[in-house]
Design an enzyme around this catalytic site. Structure first.
Site, PDB file in Angstrom:
ATOM      1  N   PRO A 167       0.808  -1.226   0.000  1.00 18.24           N
ATOM      2  CA  PRO A 167       0.000   0.000   0.000  1.00 18.24           C
ATOM      3  C   PRO A 167       0.839   1.273   0.000  1.00 18.24           C
ATOM      4  O   PRO A 167       0.450   2.278  -0.596  1.00 18.24           O
ATOM      5  CB  PRO A 167      -0.811  -0.127   1.302  1.00 18.24           C
ATOM      6  CG  PRO A 167      -0.927  -1.596   1.524  1.00 18.24           C
ATOM      7  CD  PRO A 167       0.370  -2.175   1.055  1.00 18.24           C
ATOM      8  N   GLY A 168       2.017   1.235   0.633  1.00 14.04           N
ATOM      9  CA  GLY A 168       2.847   2.438   0.708  1.00 14.04           C
ATOM     10  C   GLY A 168       4.090   2.398  -0.152  1.00 14.04           C
ATOM     11  O   GLY A 168       4.896   3.330  -0.125  1.00 14.04           O
ATOM     12  N   SER A 197      -2.304  -9.996  -8.247  1.00 16.33           N
ATOM     13  CA  SER A 197      -3.055 -10.764  -9.242  1.00 16.33           C
ATOM     14  C   SER A 197      -3.184 -12.211  -8.797  1.00 16.33           C
ATOM     15  O   SER A 197      -2.186 -12.862  -8.479  1.00 16.33           O
ATOM     16  CB  SER A 197      -2.346 -10.695 -10.595  1.00 16.33           C
ATOM     17  OG  SER A 197      -2.372  -9.391 -11.111  1.00 16.33           O
ATOM     18  N   SER A 316     -12.432   6.458 -46.881  1.00 10.86           N
ATOM     19  CA  SER A 316     -11.954   7.725 -46.338  1.00 10.86           C
ATOM     20  C   SER A 316     -10.433   7.695 -46.213  1.00 10.86           C
ATOM     21  O   SER A 316      -9.866   6.863 -45.508  1.00 10.86           O
ATOM     22  CB  SER A 316     -12.571   7.978 -44.956  1.00 10.86           C
ATOM     23  OG  SER A 316     -11.866   8.988 -44.263  1.00 10.86           O
ATOM     24  N   GLU A 402       4.138  -3.914 -13.491  1.00 10.05           N
ATOM     25  CA  GLU A 402       5.494  -4.384 -13.821  1.00 10.05           C
ATOM     26  C   GLU A 402       6.479  -3.217 -13.902  1.00 10.05           C
ATOM     27  O   GLU A 402       7.451  -3.252 -14.657  1.00 10.05           O
ATOM     28  CB  GLU A 402       5.506  -5.188 -15.140  1.00 10.05           C
ATOM     29  CG  GLU A 402       4.471  -6.299 -15.231  1.00 10.05           C
ATOM     30  CD  GLU A 402       4.767  -7.476 -14.336  1.00 10.05           C
ATOM     31  OE1 GLU A 402       5.253  -7.249 -13.213  1.00 10.05           O
ATOM     32  OE2 GLU A 402       4.498  -8.614 -14.733  1.00 10.05           O
ATOM     33  N   GLU A 406       6.603   5.560 -16.219  1.00 16.23           N
ATOM     34  CA  GLU A 406       7.480   6.632 -15.727  1.00 16.23           C
ATOM     35  C   GLU A 406       8.783   6.041 -15.185  1.00 16.23           C
ATOM     36  O   GLU A 406       9.878   6.570 -15.419  1.00 16.23           O
ATOM     37  CB  GLU A 406       6.768   7.442 -14.640  1.00 16.23           C
ATOM     38  CG  GLU A 406       5.640   8.337 -15.152  1.00 16.23           C
ATOM     39  CD  GLU A 406       4.396   7.568 -15.560  1.00 16.23           C
ATOM     40  OE1 GLU A 406       3.614   8.103 -16.375  1.00 16.23           O
ATOM     41  OE2 GLU A 406       4.203   6.432 -15.083  1.00 16.23           O
TER      42      GLU A 406
END
Length: 420
Positions: A167-168, A197, A316, A402, A406
């Site tokens: 969580p942190g 997962s 198009s 994973e 960034e």
């Protein structure tokens, strides 16, 4: 030879007075034999690679695609289907054969996961994580550990989960707080892991925990089995995509784990985690390739049949150019992923950077491809009767997990700025 994925999409655009209820997504290897498609995923592969690619495409078409929407809607973890995939060798693709693995290369693995993802991204992505865990045990475990865990993982009699994120501590994985204190011949685990997962439904948990001081060198890796006293799970998370695999917090409260369940030496855990993730990044990028490939073909077929202003959308030039850009980005992404897979297999010095570049580029570009395919479908693309929206939802998270994209940029830039 053409491989077909058949999927019921519900109501499709009206062609005159006809309402089409079924559509075919054609995944071409040689596109009508005489013409090789420019996005053919078999180009450049060996005959052997083409054969197991065909097996994976056939499995995706027959065993996954017909159920993809239902697994998503009902949040079904398709255990039986994955075990069927394991019978084809897809449960331990790059695990050594002496413990039941297929012993294939990283490039072979990428080819297989790309093909399987055309049938269901979410399920294939979980299988890629399972494979990563099996490889970590096979690579860093001793003979006793390898023979204890890997055979059942390779057949998918048992399933595995990777437990790093907390969580942190997400991107800053080295700051994880889950502790493992040595007491006699056991470690006592306390802490929790987030966004895991398979959490709660799987049998083996590869856990990164702190056995020493602060930072990466204080982290070790333990294998925790379901049913261990003190192991529990949070609520099942409600997600945008990836709904065919459960995601829960994994919680340790004075959880006793034998010292014999430690992979490698104390303090080696962070290195084990990162080596696993290098392959995991190739795997998840490969899953994005499969989604993008499927979406290019869905968009192409939609442009051919959908009429506006009295003519097919395929007339198009603007949309023709968009389709060409999607195809180009797909092929560029595929080449980058396969190059990185080869570098990882060869254990080259540039492998980590190339894996990061491939994950960054492929997951970003493949999401754009899928999103553009949805746009080309207009309002129909936003309906759950159409597969394109599920591909968009399922691969969005690939830019986050994973290692976020960034972080991938950080890894690449650090490599470039290093003293040579």
């Amino acid at each position: 030879m053409a491989l077909a994925v058949t999927r019921t999409f519900g109501l499709l655009p009206r062609l005159g007075s006809c309402v089409c209820r079924t559509r075919r997504l054609i995944l071409n290897r040689t596109h009508r034999r005489s013409v090789v498609s420019c996005i053919d995923p078999s180009l450049g592969l060996t005959d052997e690679q083409k054969e197991f690619q065909k097996v994976a495409f056939d499995f995706a078409a027959n065993e996954m695609a017909p159920h993809m929407a239902e697994w998503d809607e009902k949040e079904i973890f398709p255990v039986d289907t994955m075990r069927s995939a394991a019978q084809l060798g897809f449960g331990g693709i790059y695990v050594r054969p002496d413990v039941g693995g297929s012993g294939l290369t990283r490039l072979d693995t990428s080819v297989i996961f790309e093909a399987l993802s055309t049938g269901c991204v979410s399920t294939t992505a979980y299988m890629s994580i399972h494979n990563m865990c099996a490889w970590m045990i096979d690579t860093f475990g001793n003979d006793e550990q390898r023979h204890k865990y890997c055979p059942a993982l390779c057949t998918m009699e048992k399933f595995a989960s990777y437990c790093l994120t907390e969580p942190g501590s997400g991107s800053d994985a080295a700051s994880l707080l889950t502790t493992a204190k040595l007491e006699g011949d056991h470690y006592i685990l306390n802490g929790s892991k987030a966004f895991i997962s398979g959490g709660g439904d799987t049998d083996v948990y590869v856990v990164m925990c702190r056995t020493g001081g602060k930072g990466a060198k204080g982290i070790s890796c333990l294998v925790v089995e379901k049913g261990a006293p003190g192991l529990s799970f949070g609520k099942k998370e409600k997600k945008v995509g990836w709904n065919s695999q459960p995601t829960r917090a994994v919680i340790f409260e004075d959880c006793a784990v034998p010292v014999a369940s430690r992979l490698g030496e104390e303090g080696q855990g962070f290195n084990i985690a990162m080596k696993g993730l290098n392959g995991g990044r190739i795997n998840i990028a490969s899953c994005s390739l499969g989604a993008a490939h499927a979406c290019v073909l869905l968009a192409r077929d939609h442009l051919r049949v959908r009429k506006q202003f009295g003519e097919p959308l395929s007339n198009s030039q603007f949309l023709q150019f968009r389709l060409a850009e999607m195809a180009t980005k797909l092929v560029a992404s595929r080449l980058m992923v396969r190059q990185a897979a080869a570098a990882l297999q060869e254990d080259r010095d540039d492998a980590v950077s190339l894996c990061s570049m491939a994950k960054l580029f492929a997951t970003d570009e493949c999401f754009r491809i899928c999103n553009q395919a949805l746009q080309m479908h207009g309002g129909y693309g936003y309906l759950k009767d159409y597969a394109v929206q599920q591909f968009v939802r399922d691969i969005r998270v690939h830019q986050i997990l994973e290692g976020t994209n960034e972080v991938m940029r950080m890894i690449v830039s650090r490599n470039l700025l290093m003293d040579q």
